[in-house]
Design a protein around this motif. Sequence first.
Motif, PDB file in Angstrom:
ATOM      1  N   MET A 193      18.780-105.375  12.690  1.00 32.00           N
ATOM      2  CA  MET A 193      18.233-104.218  13.093  1.00 32.00           C
ATOM      3  C   MET A 193      17.318-103.524  12.247  1.00 32.00           C
ATOM      4  SD  MET A 193      18.724-101.972  15.164  1.00 32.00           S
ATOM      5  CE  MET A 193      18.427-100.323  15.883  1.00 32.00           C
ATOM      6  N   LYS A 194      16.992-104.157  10.953  1.00 37.64           N
ATOM      7  CA  LYS A 194      16.035-103.707  10.067  1.00 37.64           C
ATOM      8  C   LYS A 194      14.461-104.343  10.471  1.00 37.64           C
ATOM      9  CE  LYS A 194      14.625-104.767   5.350  1.00 37.64           C
ATOM     10  NZ  LYS A 194      15.121-105.280   4.240  1.00 37.64           N
ATOM     11  N   ILE A 195      14.612-105.519  11.195  1.00 37.63           N
ATOM     12  CA  ILE A 195      13.404-106.152  11.494  1.00 37.63           C
ATOM     13  C   ILE A 195      12.988-105.250  12.857  1.00 37.63           C
ATOM     14  CG2 ILE A 195      14.369-107.859  12.972  1.00 37.63           C
ATOM     15  CD1 ILE A 195      11.519-108.533  10.517  1.00 37.63           C
ATOM     16  N   ILE A 196      13.800-105.038  13.447  1.00 33.62           N
ATOM     17  CA  ILE A 196      13.186-104.465  15.092  1.00 33.62           C
ATOM     18  C   ILE A 196      12.672-102.992  14.606  1.00 33.62           C
ATOM     19  CG2 ILE A 196      14.262-103.256  16.921  1.00 33.62           C
ATOM     20  CD1 ILE A 196      14.012-106.197  17.000  1.00 33.62           C
ATOM     21  N   SER A 197      13.475-102.203  13.629  1.00 35.13           N
ATOM     22  CA  SER A 197      12.707-100.798  13.224  1.00 35.13           C
ATOM     23  C   SER A 197      11.448-101.041  12.649  1.00 35.13           C
ATOM     24  CB  SER A 197      13.587-100.125  12.232  1.00 35.13           C
ATOM     25  OG  SER A 197      14.023-101.051  11.171  1.00 35.13           O
ATOM     26  N   TYR A 198      11.376-102.275  11.865  1.00 35.16           N
ATOM     27  CA  TYR A 198       9.755-102.511  11.269  1.00 35.16           C
ATOM     28  C   TYR A 198       8.941-102.772  12.307  1.00 35.16           C
ATOM     29  CZ  TYR A 198       6.489-105.346   8.492  1.00 35.16           C
ATOM     30  OH  TYR A 198       5.235-105.536   7.995  1.00 35.16           O
ATOM     31  N   TYR A 199       9.273-103.504  13.408  1.00 38.27           N
ATOM     32  CA  TYR A 199       8.154-103.718  14.392  1.00 38.27           C
ATOM     33  C   TYR A 199       7.893-102.405  15.269  1.00 38.27           C
ATOM     34  CZ  TYR A 199       8.981-108.761  13.662  1.00 38.27           C
ATOM     35  OH  TYR A 199       8.984-109.962  13.237  1.00 38.27           O
ATOM     36  N   ILE A 200       9.057-101.697  15.398  1.00 35.96           N
ATOM     37  CA  ILE A 200       8.804-100.415  16.128  1.00 35.96           C
ATOM     38  C   ILE A 200       7.814 -99.462  15.249  1.00 35.96           C
ATOM     39  CG2 ILE A 200       9.981 -98.482  16.862  1.00 35.96           C
ATOM     40  CD1 ILE A 200      12.485-100.013  17.775  1.00 35.96           C
ATOM     41  N   LEU A 201       8.004 -99.505  13.978  1.00 38.69           N
ATOM     42  CA  LEU A 201       7.083 -98.753  13.129  1.00 38.69           C
ATOM     43  C   LEU A 201       5.814 -99.085  13.076  1.00 38.69           C
ATOM     44  CD1 LEU A 201       6.877 -96.436  10.868  1.00 38.69           C
ATOM     45  CD2 LEU A 201       7.251 -98.489   9.167  1.00 38.69           C
ATOM     46  N   LEU A 202       5.437-100.477  13.392  1.00 42.86           N
ATOM     47  CA  LEU A 202       4.138-100.732  13.331  1.00 42.86           C
ATOM     48  C   LEU A 202       3.323-100.568  14.836  1.00 42.86           C
ATOM     49  CD1 LEU A 202       4.406-104.603  11.839  1.00 42.86           C
ATOM     50  CD2 LEU A 202       3.164-102.495  11.225  1.00 42.86           C
ATOM     51  N   LEU A 203       4.175-100.523  15.779  1.00 39.14           N
ATOM     52  CA  LEU A 203       3.746-100.190  17.343  1.00 39.14           C
ATOM     53  C   LEU A 203       3.462 -98.509  17.401  1.00 39.14           C
ATOM     54  CD1 LEU A 203       6.298-101.926  19.850  1.00 39.14           C
ATOM     55  CD2 LEU A 203       3.852-102.494  19.418  1.00 39.14           C
ATOM     56  N   ALA A 204       4.345 -97.932  16.570  1.00 37.24           N
ATOM     57  CA  ALA A 204       4.122 -96.519  16.429  1.00 37.24           C
ATOM     58  C   ALA A 204       2.912 -96.285  15.694  1.00 37.24           C
ATOM     59  CB  ALA A 204       5.553 -96.004  15.901  1.00 37.24           C
ATOM     60  N   LEU A 205       2.588 -97.018  14.768  1.00 38.79           N
ATOM     61  CA  LEU A 205       1.233 -96.836  13.901  1.00 38.79           C
ATOM     62  C   LEU A 205       0.251 -96.927  14.696  1.00 38.79           C
ATOM     63  CD1 LEU A 205       0.284 -96.009  11.035  1.00 38.79           C
ATOM     64  CD2 LEU A 205       0.545 -98.558  10.485  1.00 38.79           C
ATOM     65  N   ILE A 206       0.238 -98.113  15.370  1.00 39.21           N
ATOM     66  CA  ILE A 206      -0.931 -98.467  16.394  1.00 39.21           C
ATOM     67  C   ILE A 206      -1.203 -97.277  17.458  1.00 39.21           C
ATOM     68  CG2 ILE A 206      -0.040-100.061  18.131  1.00 39.21           C
ATOM     69  CD1 ILE A 206      -3.373-100.444  16.220  1.00 39.21           C
TER      70      ILE A 206
ATOM     71  N   THR B  27      -4.604 -95.120  17.988  1.00 38.39           N
ATOM     72  CA  THR B  27      -5.094 -94.908  19.089  1.00 38.39           C
ATOM     73  C   THR B  27      -5.260 -93.692  19.950  1.00 38.39           C
ATOM     74  OG1 THR B  27      -4.183 -97.316  19.719  1.00 38.39           O
ATOM     75  CG2 THR B  27      -5.027 -95.964  21.654  1.00 38.39           C
ATOM     76  N   VAL B  28      -4.023 -92.817  19.530  1.00 36.20           N
ATOM     77  CA  VAL B  28      -4.249 -91.443  20.041  1.00 36.20           C
ATOM     78  C   VAL B  28      -5.136 -90.555  19.187  1.00 36.20           C
ATOM     79  CG1 VAL B  28      -2.933 -89.221  20.272  1.00 36.20           C
ATOM     80  CG2 VAL B  28      -1.991 -91.533  20.854  1.00 36.20           C
ATOM     81  N   PHE B  29      -5.172 -90.985  18.151  1.00 39.86           N
ATOM     82  CA  PHE B  29      -6.128 -90.230  17.241  1.00 39.86           C
ATOM     83  C   PHE B  29      -7.746 -90.714  17.426  1.00 39.86           C
ATOM     84  CE2 PHE B  29      -8.014 -89.597  12.929  1.00 39.86           C
ATOM     85  CZ  PHE B  29      -7.511 -88.399  12.537  1.00 39.86           C
ATOM     86  N   LEU B  30      -8.031 -91.770  17.922  1.00 39.97           N
ATOM     87  CA  LEU B  30      -9.220 -92.124  18.190  1.00 39.97           C
ATOM     88  C   LEU B  30      -9.701 -91.597  19.568  1.00 39.97           C
ATOM     89  CD1 LEU B  30      -9.713 -95.795  16.889  1.00 39.97           C
ATOM     90  CD2 LEU B  30     -10.807 -93.910  16.238  1.00 39.97           C
TER      91      LEU B  30
END
Length: 122
Positions: free
Chosen positions: A1-14, A18-21
Amino acid sequence: MKIISYYILLLALIVLVTVFLLSGQNEMAAMSMSKLATIVLLLGVYVVGMSVAGEGKAEDEREINHRYIANRLGLLVGTLVLSAGLLYQLFVTHQLDYWLLAGLIAINLVKIISLIYLHFKR
């Protein structure tokens, strides 16, 4: 579950970058220094996070295979996007952004060199 939350965090960051740009698209020519610094910081965190994504110790053959497939798809999509960008620029705008060409060359050069090295490593 830790690795999935890491990937979701990276997706949320991009998505955040994108929204900011896109929110300041009309003001892109006159972007403030604080906004530019925020974008650079967010992209820097994202690049560092993505570069270490999936690079931990693999537990079994299934994880090794998943990592191989993910890396292969990333290489394929990166090459296709850079190639499409180059073709668009050459045929539509009639200008060439050399960063696209350099990225495409770098991807393929590293792939060829690593394949040659791994072939003779035995």
